[in-house]
Design a protein around this motif. Sequence first.
Motif: not given
Length: 75
Positions: A60-75
């Motif tokens: 999971i990539l998490e935005d350090e500036m806004n931790p609510k912004n998260r992206i799960e990486v599938n490939e």
Amino acid sequence: MRANDAVKEIMAVRGISQAKLAERIGKSTQSAVGNALGNKKGLHSSTLVEMAKALGYRVILEDEMNPKNRIEVNE
């Protein structure tokens, strides 16, 4: 912590050998995993995702500036 080290730590905690991880990700030999984990430049992102999934984790990539912004990486 480098991605290589994180994968090694997870493998140790779960009791998974390089050979077993190689089997889980469809590599024919343990050396493919050993070479990837030993690469001083780090793991390629697709290899990290593949290994993480095989170990029961997700990336999971998490935005350090806004931790609510998260992206799960599938490939």
